[in-house]
Design a protein around this motif. Structure first.
Motif, PDB file in Angstrom:
ATOM      1  N   ASP A 222       0.809  -1.218   0.000  1.00 14.96           N
ATOM      2  CA  ASP A 222       0.000   0.000   0.000  1.00 14.96           C
ATOM      3  C   ASP A 222       0.841   1.266   0.000  1.00 14.96           C
ATOM      4  OD1 ASP A 222       1.062  -0.187   2.520  1.00 14.96           O
ATOM      5  OD2 ASP A 222      -0.801   0.310   3.574  1.00 14.96           O
ATOM      6  N   VAL A 223       2.135   1.138  -0.353  1.00 14.40           N
ATOM      7  CA  VAL A 223       3.021   2.290  -0.219  1.00 14.40           C
ATOM      8  C   VAL A 223       2.585   3.466  -1.096  1.00 14.40           C
ATOM      9  CG1 VAL A 223       4.658   1.557  -2.003  1.00 14.40           C
ATOM     10  CG2 VAL A 223       5.458   2.973  -0.101  1.00 14.40           C
ATOM     11  N   ASP A 224       1.967   3.208  -2.235  1.00 13.66           N
ATOM     12  CA  ASP A 224       1.531   4.276  -3.143  1.00 13.66           C
ATOM     13  C   ASP A 224       0.018   4.510  -3.101  1.00 13.66           C
ATOM     14  OD1 ASP A 224       4.118   4.814  -4.163  1.00 13.66           O
ATOM     15  OD2 ASP A 224       3.975   3.090  -5.492  1.00 13.66           O
ATOM     16  N   ALA A 225      -0.639   4.005  -2.085  1.00 11.36           N
ATOM     17  CA  ALA A 225      -2.090   4.191  -1.986  1.00 11.36           C
ATOM     18  C   ALA A 225      -2.418   5.674  -1.836  1.00 11.36           C
ATOM     19  CB  ALA A 225      -2.634   3.409  -0.796  1.00 11.36           C
ATOM     20  N   PRO A 226      -3.559   6.117  -2.347  1.00 11.93           N
ATOM     21  CA  PRO A 226      -3.942   7.529  -2.216  1.00 11.93           C
ATOM     22  C   PRO A 226      -4.004   7.945  -0.749  1.00 11.93           C
ATOM     23  CG  PRO A 226      -5.373   6.396  -3.771  1.00 11.93           C
ATOM     24  CD  PRO A 226      -4.550   5.339  -3.098  1.00 11.93           C
ATOM     25  N   VAL A 281      -0.623   7.602  13.172  1.00 12.45           N
ATOM     26  CA  VAL A 281       0.120   7.402  11.935  1.00 12.45           C
ATOM     27  C   VAL A 281      -0.470   6.268  11.103  1.00 12.45           C
ATOM     28  CG1 VAL A 281       2.400   6.870  10.963  1.00 12.45           C
ATOM     29  CG2 VAL A 281       2.223   8.211  13.073  1.00 12.45           C
ATOM     30  N   GLU A 282      -0.505   6.470   9.799  1.00  6.38           N
ATOM     31  CA  GLU A 282      -0.794   5.392   8.852  1.00  6.38           C
ATOM     32  C   GLU A 282       0.565   4.856   8.391  1.00  6.38           C
ATOM     33  OE1 GLU A 282      -2.199   5.259   4.321  1.00  6.38           O
ATOM     34  OE2 GLU A 282      -3.762   6.014   5.679  1.00  6.38           O
ATOM     35  N   HIS A 283       0.982   3.759   8.991  1.00  2.93           N
ATOM     36  CA  HIS A 283       2.312   3.216   8.726  1.00  2.93           C
ATOM     37  C   HIS A 283       2.325   2.444   7.411  1.00  2.93           C
ATOM     38  CE1 HIS A 283       3.974   4.249  12.677  1.00  2.93           C
ATOM     39  NE2 HIS A 283       2.784   3.918  13.168  1.00  2.93           N
ATOM     40  N   ARG A 284       3.243   2.822   6.523  1.00  2.00           N
ATOM     41  CA  ARG A 284       3.369   2.145   5.240  1.00  2.00           C
ATOM     42  C   ARG A 284       4.772   1.558   5.048  1.00  2.00           C
ATOM     43  NH1 ARG A 284       0.285   6.065   0.857  1.00  2.00           N
ATOM     44  NH2 ARG A 284      -1.754   6.156   1.915  1.00  2.00           N
TER      45      ARG A 284
END
Length: 317
Positions: A222-226, A281-284
């Motif tokens: 999900d590193v490039d998720a919006p 935090v949304e950790h990616r």
């Protein structure tokens, strides 16, 4: 925050094939002091071309005091491994940062090692440490064929009762569900393809917290998720900035004049780890454990963002 990794210029002292499409490089000091000791599971950042670094686990320190890494050639990868295979020869000099370790080994507890392909590299050093400490251990090593599995022959020869080889061309499959069905007083260490590590984490989800440790050198799915725009107060820099939905916190912080150590810029190396003083935090990243991510004490600012619904973060940056 992560300590500044020391950078050194090293020389390729030896190069040899350890499996099909896998080359081992022995790295020696060009000048200056001997290379420092390191803990099993550690990795270094190797500058494979100007401005491009890749992370490689340390396999061992040789009798000559050189660091050894092993690199799988991945033609469809991001170019780092091809640059190593095609561009580095004995005598060449390279810039190396580290070592750093997010895959720590606990020699006091029995170990279940699970490796897939080139994922054997950090585990190889852990096995040596477990042997020195007299710690019970077992290795389950999966790959397409034995000729493509680095160190497999030496490991089987030295530890025939502890090493289980699952080579696909021999019709043997690694069944992680069966392997991890019953929780044990042990730590599971896994490195390999994303699918294997995901399967191990899922299969051992009912084990006590902290029983599974994985080492990932590829970005999270999900590193490039919006994302959403959010505000960040940088307490050391003394500014408050807005991170738009289409930019990373690292990029915006750098534009604001913050001093941020970074390397991979995809959440895999841990260089940009930053203390979180306030906010969710949304950790990616693929560095912090699930428990560490849940604590929200630090974040990798190259990929992670404020959690949806959290309009503001306060960072020690």
């Amino acid at each position: 925050m992560s300590a500044v990794p020391e950078r050194r210029r090293l020389r390729v002292a030896a190069r040899h094939r350890v499996a099909t499409d896998v080359v081992a490089l022995d790295l020696a000091p060009v000048d200056g002091p001997a290379l420092p000791d390191w803990e099993p599971g550690a990795h270094v950042d190797l500058e494979v071309s100007p401005g491009t670094e890749r992370q490689y686990s340390l396999v061992t320190t040789t009798a000559d005091g050189h660091w050894r890494i092993a690199v799988l050639r991945e033609p469809d990868g991001r170019g780092g491994s091809v640059a190593v295979h095609d561009g580095l020869a004995v005598g060449d000099e390279v810039v190396v940062a580290g070592p750093r370790n997010h895959f720590g080994h606990d020699p006091a507890r029995p170990a279940v090692f699970v490796a897939g392909g080139i994922g054997i590299t950090p585990i190889r050093s852990m096995i040596a440490a477990a042997e020195r400490a007299g710690t019970p251990w077992e290795l389950h090593y999966a790959g397409r064929s034995r000729d493509r599995m680095a160190f497999v022959h030496e490991l089987v020869a030295a530890h025939p009762d502890r090493v289980v080889v699952a080579a696909a061309d021999e019709g043997v499959r690694l069944d992680v569900d069966a392997l991890l069905a019953a929780p044990r007083d042990a730590v599971v260490y896994c490195c390999g393809p994303r699918g294997l590590m995901d399967a191990v984490e899922a299969a051992a989800a009912h084990w006590p917290a902290g029983s599974v440790r994985v080492e990932r050198f590829e970005p999270a799915a999900d590193v490039d998720a919006p994302g959403e725009a959010f505000e960040v107060e940088l307490t050391v820099t003394g500014v408050t900035v807005t991170v738009p939905a289409d930019r990373t916190l690292l990029e915006v912080a750098e534009d604001a004049g913050a001093f941020v150590l970074s390397s991979c810029r995809e959440g895999t190396c841990g260089t940009c780890e930053t203390p979180v003083l306030e906010g969710a935090v949304e950790h990616r990243d693929t560095v912090l454990s699930p428990e560490e991510q849940a604590d929200d004490r630090t974040m990798m600012v190259c990929v992670s963002r404020a959690r949806r619904g959290c309009p503001r973060l306060v960072l020690e940056l």
